[in-house]
Design a protein around this motif. Structure first.
Motif, mmCIF file in Angstrom:
data_model
loop_
_atom_site.group_PDB
_atom_site.id
_atom_site.type_symbol
_atom_site.label_atom_id
_atom_site.label_comp_id
_atom_site.label_asym_id
_atom_site.label_seq_id
_atom_site.Cartn_x
_atom_site.Cartn_y
_atom_site.Cartn_z
ATOM 1 N N ASP A 179 -6.012 -0.734 7.833
ATOM 2 C CA ASP A 179 -6.125 0.583 8.488
ATOM 3 C C ASP A 179 -4.770 1.285 8.554
ATOM 4 O OD1 ASP A 179 -8.774 0.087 8.883
ATOM 5 O OD2 ASP A 179 -8.668 -0.132 11.063
ATOM 6 N N GLY A 180 -4.765 2.542 8.124
ATOM 7 C CA GLY A 180 -3.554 3.340 8.191
ATOM 8 C C GLY A 180 -2.603 3.143 7.022
ATOM 9 N N TYR A 181 -2.917 2.186 6.151
ATOM 10 C CA TYR A 181 -2.033 1.901 5.018
ATOM 11 C C TYR A 181 -2.693 2.208 3.670
ATOM 12 C CZ TYR A 181 0.646 -0.644 8.527
ATOM 13 O OH TYR A 181 1.368 -0.974 9.647
ATOM 14 N N CYS A 204 0.806 -1.219 0.000
ATOM 15 C CA CYS A 204 0.000 0.000 0.000
ATOM 16 C C CYS A 204 0.841 1.274 0.000
ATOM 17 C CB CYS A 204 -0.931 0.014 1.210
ATOM 18 S SG CYS A 204 -2.136 -1.336 1.218
ATOM 19 N N ASN A 205 2.128 1.121 0.166
ATOM 20 C CA ASN A 205 3.013 2.278 0.160
ATOM 21 C C ASN A 205 3.279 2.732 -1.273
ATOM 22 O OD1 ASN A 205 4.814 4.237 1.175
ATOM 23 N ND2 ASN A 205 6.549 2.872 0.790
ATOM 24 N N GLY A 206 3.222 4.023 -1.516
ATOM 25 C CA GLY A 206 3.527 4.517 -2.870
ATOM 26 C C GLY A 206 2.345 5.197 -3.523
ATOM 27 N N GLY A 207 2.425 5.340 -4.849
ATOM 28 C CA GLY A 207 1.424 6.102 -5.582
ATOM 29 C C GLY A 207 0.212 5.313 -5.990
ATOM 30 N N ARG A 208 -0.508 4.769 -5.022
ATOM 31 C CA ARG A 208 -1.677 3.951 -5.339
ATOM 32 C C ARG A 208 -2.901 4.446 -4.576
ATOM 33 N NH1 ARG A 208 2.295 -0.620 -4.118
ATOM 34 N NH2 ARG A 208 3.205 -1.146 -6.138
#
Length: 263
Positions: free
Chosen positions: A101-103, A79-83
């Motif tokens: 949650d939070g990601y 989930c980290n990055g340009g998504r």
């Protein structure tokens, strides 16, 4: 929809093929194992990757279909990055929606309640799919995706889904283990497991028409101590099988007696 499949196991293979056959564009398959990723990617006509950091950024939906124990490790990286506009879903029965949650911004669950094997492709149209979304965008996307491969879609909370999955363990995994025990007993005495198939099939057919409690038969229902004692003695070489036999027989009888009182 443009989809990235995270995982290449039994469920990932079946849902990936179903989505591909339904006309969705599978962009990538991720697996830590190169062989597994390549095998499924070839079936889905897409790219295989073995590093989460190499998963594409332009999918509409990311489907996390891996072992329950690694979902929490995968989510933060995936989930980290340009998504930010993408929807993230997992397919586990006993993992809550809160794992995202939070990601992620848009996320949810698509849980197909069925037993899957890579070598046996199932008809997804007959599989009930239980869905959940954290917002309208996620829920709408997941419902549309699930509806493209299944005719039975149900919205269900994470808390309720835990009990659904528990029930599935009893109805499928435990039953299959009983088949395994039967196969072992038969094999030790030179009898083919195939002779059990008509009995197994009829038992399954009956619960399409009768409640399981009414379909139950056998010595435990009437508590035939002679038969039960004799059968228990036949399991003397395996104390685990004896315990299973004794506990299940006791529970079956108690359930039957309770039903009599309720009737």
């Amino acid at each position: 929809m443009r989809i990235a499949v995270i995982g290449a196991g039994n469920l990932a293979t079946n849902i990936g093929v179903a989505l591909h056959d339904a006309g969705h564009e599978i962009l990538q398959v991720y697996s830590r194992t190169e062989k597994s990723a390549d095998t499924l990617a070839k079936r889905l006509c897409c790219e295989a990757v073995t590093e989460l950091e190499r998963v594409c950024d332009d999918a509409d939906i990311y489907i996390v279909a891996v072992k329950d124990s690694v979902i929490a490790d995968i989510v933060p990286v995936l989930c980290n990055g340009g998504r930010k506009d993408a929807v993230f879903v997992h397919t586990a029965g006993s993992i809550g929606i809160s794992v995202f949650d939070g990601y992620a911004i848009h996320y949810g669950v698509l849980y197909p309640m069925q037993t899957f094997s890579k070598a046996r492709q199932v008809d997804f149209r007959e599989i009930p799919c239980f869905i959940e979304g954290n917002d309208e965008k996620a829920l709408t996307s997941i419902k549309t995706l699930a509806g493209s491969i299944s005719e039975s879609i149900y919205e269900l909370s994470s808390e309720a889904r835990k009990y659904l999955h528990l029930s599935a363990v009893f109805a499928c995994n435990f039953v299959n283990y009983c088949y395994d025990i039967a196969s072992e007993i038969l094999g030790e005495h030179g009898i083919s497991f195939d002779v059990m198939l008509p009995l197994i099939d009829e038992t399954a057919r009956k619960v399409h028409e009768l409640p399981p409690s009414e379909a139950q038969t056998g010595p435990a229902v009437r508590y035939d101590e002679n038969v039960m004692g004799s059968q228990k003695s036949l399991l003397a070489a395996n104390s685990d099988f004896q315990k299973i036999y004794e506990l299940m027989s006791k529970s079956i009888h108690e359930t039957a007696e309770k039903k009599k009182k309720d009737d």
